[in-house]
Design an enzyme around this catalytic site. Structure first.
Site, short mmCIF file in Angstrom:
data_model
loop_
_atom_site.label_atom_id
_atom_site.label_comp_id
_atom_site.label_asym_id
_atom_site.label_seq_id
_atom_site.Cartn_x
_atom_site.Cartn_y
_atom_site.Cartn_z
N ALA A 59 -15.57 -14.02 -65.01
CA ALA A 59 -16.22 -12.77 -65.42
C ALA A 59 -15.17 -11.91 -66.10
CB ALA A 59 -16.74 -12.06 -64.18
N GLY A 77 -16.33 -16.89 -62.43
CA GLY A 77 -17.65 -16.96 -63.07
C GLY A 77 -17.76 -18.15 -64.02
N GLU A 100 -18.58 -20.93 -61.83
CA GLU A 100 -19.94 -20.73 -61.33
C GLU A 100 -20.98 -21.13 -62.37
OE1 GLU A 100 -18.83 -16.69 -60.09
OE2 GLU A 100 -19.66 -17.16 -58.13
N GLU A 109 -11.24 -15.67 -56.93
CA GLU A 109 -11.70 -14.30 -56.72
C GLU A 109 -10.94 -13.57 -55.62
OE1 GLU A 109 -13.72 -16.79 -57.44
OE2 GLU A 109 -15.39 -16.13 -58.69
N1 3HC Z 1 -11.29 -10.87 -67.73
C1 3HC Z 1 -10.74 -10.03 -68.62
N2 3HC Z 1 -9.53 -10.24 -69.20
C2 3HC Z 1 -8.90 -11.36 -68.84
C3 3HC Z 1 -9.41 -12.28 -67.92
C4 3HC Z 1 -10.69 -12.01 -67.37
N3 3HC Z 1 -11.27 -12.85 -66.50
N4 3HC Z 1 -8.54 -13.28 -67.77
C5 3HC Z 1 -7.50 -13.00 -68.57
N5 3HC Z 1 -7.73 -11.84 -69.23
C6 3HC Z 1 -6.86 -11.20 -70.23
C7 3HC Z 1 -5.55 -10.73 -69.65
O1 3HC Z 1 -5.67 -9.42 -69.12
C8 3HC Z 1 -4.65 -10.78 -70.85
O2 3HC Z 1 -4.91 -9.64 -71.62
P1 3HC Z 1 -3.73 -8.92 -72.46
O3 3HC Z 1 -3.25 -9.95 -73.40
O4 3HC Z 1 -4.38 -7.76 -73.07
O5 3HC Z 1 -2.69 -8.54 -71.44
C9 3HC Z 1 -5.17 -11.98 -71.63
O6 3HC Z 1 -6.49 -12.21 -71.16
C10 3HC Z 1 -4.38 -13.24 -71.41
O7 3HC Z 1 -4.26 -13.45 -70.01
P2 3HC Z 1 -2.90 -14.04 -69.38
O8 3HC Z 1 -1.74 -13.30 -69.92
O9 3HC Z 1 -3.11 -14.08 -67.92
O10 3HC Z 1 -2.92 -15.48 -70.04
P3 3HC Z 1 -2.39 -16.85 -69.44
O11 3HC Z 1 -2.60 -17.84 -70.53
O12 3HC Z 1 -1.05 -16.70 -68.85
O13 3HC Z 1 -3.38 -17.23 -68.22
C11 3HC Z 1 -5.51 -17.46 -67.15
C12 3HC Z 1 -4.73 -17.51 -68.48
C13 3HC Z 1 -5.04 -18.58 -66.22
C14 3HC Z 1 -6.95 -17.65 -67.47
C15 3HC Z 1 -5.25 -16.10 -66.48
O14 3HC Z 1 -5.49 -15.08 -67.41
C16 3HC Z 1 -6.13 -15.82 -65.29
O15 3HC Z 1 -5.86 -16.30 -64.20
N6 3HC Z 1 -7.18 -15.02 -65.48
C17 3HC Z 1 -8.02 -14.54 -64.41
C18 3HC Z 1 -8.94 -15.61 -63.92
C19 3HC Z 1 -9.83 -15.07 -62.84
O16 3HC Z 1 -9.39 -14.45 -61.89
N7 3HC Z 1 -11.11 -15.34 -62.98
C20 3HC Z 1 -12.09 -14.85 -62.03
C21 3HC Z 1 -12.56 -13.53 -62.45
S1 3HC Z 1 -13.57 -12.79 -61.24
C22 3HC Z 1 -15.05 -13.52 -61.45
O17 3HC Z 1 -15.23 -14.35 -62.28
C23 3HC Z 1 -16.11 -13.00 -60.55
C24 3HC Z 1 -17.26 -13.90 -60.52
O18 3HC Z 1 -17.39 -14.45 -59.24
C25 3HC Z 1 -18.54 -13.18 -60.86
#
Ligand code: 3HC
Length: 709
Positions: free
Chosen positions: A63, A106, A109, A129
């Protein structure tokens, strides 16, 4: 058609490519785009099956966390992926999810709502999460156990660990690995299943388990959560939601999950952890650093000093594929250093984390030596020698004669003045502080110390190498102790004063770990070595202001040879497995010291311990901010949560202060000032100003961020 989705056809297969760089998060418009592309493909009679794939470097990484951040303040309006998931699962044409890069949160999911999942061998899947203080809230807690079984679902949600595609296949999370061209393989696969019966994940109840076994799994999961994520509520909530999956029909379970997810999203823990998610990424945006500053390419590193730090840094380098020359002054020191490195790898092999061949390969990338042979070819030299200005200035004078002109020269000092070190060289613009934390092969934090002479390319290189080593590099200014240790000094000081005034070390440590610190301050001191801190203090004794109270017990411990774990005795005593227990000898020493100081010991509450230890850090953090040694309060939060065991669920010390209210913190600090004097407790002017204007550190940061963009 949506701006986030591109559709093309491949011999009867509609390929829906999601395009929302950089990570294809499910931002507003993306779910809607997939939804309408799917509906169109279903209507199209030439389409027999569908493939959903991510454009660019990844599938869908989750998400949109920005959206979640906003929804935390208004959970009723949290993004709802339910209509899309239903649309996918109810498609009467098979939907194949083609996964490369990451399928997280997400993204996973959505993938689980598909009828099949295929993946590239290097893909990673997971439900991280819990790292954000939330639960998989898009039916993940309902579909995951249906695919992988209850115990594995619990483990994935509690740990947040990512699984490689091969493990995902073994677990039943995906159906096939595709070597080579993922899209081609996914389309071939889609055609092969085009006319088969569709099985919906929500109907696959076979792996939901039996009540008895499940109860054991829930109990084990809660136990696991309390160990690896103490105090955190999200993993426990995730288990509750998985429990609902086993007890309720699918739709009822989803309803229960949504209620829990909203509750979680609105929690202070989620807000703190989402803050840290962006804070960790924000550190790379360094105010004043030219955007086009080109880092030097680091292909080989020279390390001076094979002690604990040097060895750990060497491991971090070779783990990232960078060969190392490791130099020390005696064969004995080298042998000891290398033996520790080997022992660390062997432990990892025994635990099944590192294959033997990988260990052998990494060991072979560390070349040990007594001289500087080859140091003229390395791209980065990291000095990790004895913590003494004299030693370091001597070394920098030596290495600059050997190093090639574009070699970056780094010191791993934790407290010393970088400018004084840089100025012995004829190229101070190439000098940077890289303050690693022990054990350097494990700890994520590196403080990047920006002295006055540093060039942009050197700073950019430091940021780049931190990233290559999979660490978080936070740029800090050159003040005594930089940011982390500068805040640690008053923290340690107050902890000791509390002991001198009436508490015992174990009470202080217990209050701090109950607050959420990973370790108590005295346990940390024993681990680091009481002699080490003693030496650091000796180096800076000349800076002590006469007449200002100083802690005394630490010196007594040093003098009596209680140097911490290395002597099996420090603030605690240790058995041969390094298990700590309280030592009445220390109690006696503490009481004797109080008497000598003329202090009448009193009852100290845990509340006072937490307030004095944590607020003093916050106050120092505010001074650091206004003096410009940290760019943002959020940087301090990242330093403390990644390097000093401050609980992530409290968001770091500055975020925590905001949650308490700066006015309350300021008032308390003013009271301490009256009690203990202005030399120790004068409130930072920035804290006063923010408190009086009803502001926050977060608001202070938003101004800095607008400059850094
Ligand atoms: N939402 C919004 N922005 C995100 C994002 C997300 N899910 N994931 C990454 N970004 C953004 C980062 O903030 C960053 O932005 P910036 O360049 O402006 O600083 C950019 O994308 C690149 O991210 P990274 O620097 O972290 O890039 P990497 O290549 O090192 O890593 C990744 C990529 C492994 C995908 C890492 O970004 C990550 O772990 N992201 C989060 C994943 C996550 O936690 N997903 C679950 C979200 S919660 C969810 O989905 C709820 C659901 O149950 C409904």
């Amino acid at each position: 058609m949506s701006e986030f989705v591109v559709v093309h056809h491949d011999n009867g297969v509609a390929v829906i490519t999601v395009q929302n760089p950089p990570v294809n998060a499910l931002s507003p418009g993306v779910p809607e785009g997939i939804f309408s592309a799917l509906s169109a493909a279903e209507r199209d009679t030439s389409v027999r099956a569908l493939v959903i794939i991510g454009g660019g470097k990844t599938f869908i990484a989750g998400a949109d966390i920005k959206e979640l951040e906003a929804a935390a303040r208004d959970p009723e309006n949290a993004p709802d992926l339910h209509p899309l998931l239903l649309r996918v699962e109810d498609s009467f044409k098979p939907v194949v999810m083609a996964i490369h890069g990451t399928a997280l949160g997400g993204g996973l999911e959505l993938a689980m709502a598909g009828h099949y999942r295929v993946a590239s061998p290097d893909a990673l899947l997971g439900a991280p999460e819990a790292n954000l203080g939330i639960i998989p809230g898009a039916e993940g807690t309902q579909r995951l156990p249906r695919l992988v079984g209850v115990p594995v679902a619990i483990d994935l949600c509690v740990s947040g660990r990512l699984v490689k595609a091969s493990e995902a296949l073994a677990l039943g999370l995906i159906d096939r690995l595709i070597e080579g061209d993922l899209l081609k393989g996914a389309c071939d696969f889609a055609r092969s299943v085009a006319d088969q019966m569709i099985s919906k994940t929500r109907d696959r109840n076979g792996r939901l388990g039996e009540a008895d076994e499940n109860q054991k799994a829930f109990a084990a999961g809660r136990e696991q959560a309390s160990k690896i994520r103490p105090h955190q509520t999200a993993p426990l909530f995730a288990i509750d939601a998985i429990e609902a999956a086993t007890a309720l029909p699918f739709y009822e379970g989803c309803k229960r999950e949504r209620e829990i997810a909203k509750q979680c999203l609105a929690s202070p823990q989620a807000q703190a952890m989402i803050h840290l998610f962006f804070a960790e990424r924000g550190v790379a945006k360094v105010p004043g650093l030219a955007k086009d500053a080109q880092p030097y390419l680091i292909k080989k590193v020279g390390i001076i000093g094979a002690g604990t730090m040097g060895g750990g840094i060497a491991m971090a380098c070779v783990n990232a594929g960078i060969p190392v020359l490791l130099k020390d002054t005696s064969q004995d020191a080298i042998d000891r250093g290398l033996a520790t490195v080997r022992k660390n790898y062997e432990r990892s092999v025994q635990r099944g984390r590192t294959p033997q061949v990988v260990m052998d390969q990494r060991m072979s990338m560390i070349h040990t030596q007594l001289d500087y042979a080859g140091f003229d070819e390395v791209d980065l030299i990291i000095e990790a020698a004895f913590e003494s200005m004299e030693v370091k200035r001597q070394l920098f004078g030596d290495i600059e004669k050997i190093a090639k002109p574009d070699c970056v020269l780094a010191t791993n000092t934790s407290t010393l003045d970088i400018d004084a070190i840089a100025s012995v060289t004829s190229r101070p613009e190439m000098v940077v502080g890289l303050h690693f934390f022990s054990p350097a092969n494990v700890m994520r934090l590196v403080e990047i110390v920006r002295g006055i002479y540093i060039g942009d390319r050197t700073l950019a290189t430091a940021l780049a190498i931190a990233k290559t080593l999979k660490k978080i590099g936070v740029v800090v200014g050159n003040c005594r102790g930089f940011v982390g240790n500068r805040m640690m000094f008053p923290y340690m000081r107050e902890a000791q004063f509390l002991v001198e005034e009436g508490a015992f070390p174990e009470q202080v440590d217990r209050a701090l770990t109950n607050f959420g610190m990973a370790m108590g301050i005295f346990a940390v001191d024993d681990l680091g070595g009481i002699d080490l801190l003693y030496r650091v203090r000796q180096e800076s004794r000349h800076l002590d202001k006469p007449g200002v109270r100083k802690p005394v017990v630490h010196d007594r411990l040093y003098e009596t040879g209680r140097w911490g774990q290395k002597r099996s005795a420090g603030w605690y005593k240790y058995d041969d497995k390094m298990k700590a227990s309280l030592d009445l000898v220390v109690h006696e020493l503490v009481e004797k010291t109080s008497a000598e100081l003329g202090i009448k010991r009193r009852e100290i509450t845990d509340e006072e311990i937490v307030e004095r230890c944590i607020y003093v850090m916050v106050n120092e953090g505010a001074k650091i901010l206004e003096e410009g040694y940290a760019s943002r309060a959020a940087d301090i939060d990242v330093i403390y949560t990644t390097g000093y065991g401050f609980p992530a669920w409290r968001g770091g010390p500055m975020w925590y202060a905001d949650t308490i209210g700066l006015k309350k913190i300021y008032d308390r600090i003013s009271e301490f000032e009256k009690r203990f004097g202005s030399d120790l407790w004068a409130p930072a002017p920035l804290l006063k100003q923010l408190a009086e204007s009803g502001s926050t550190f977060a608001a202070f940061d938003s101004k800095v961020m607008s400059i850094a963009k």
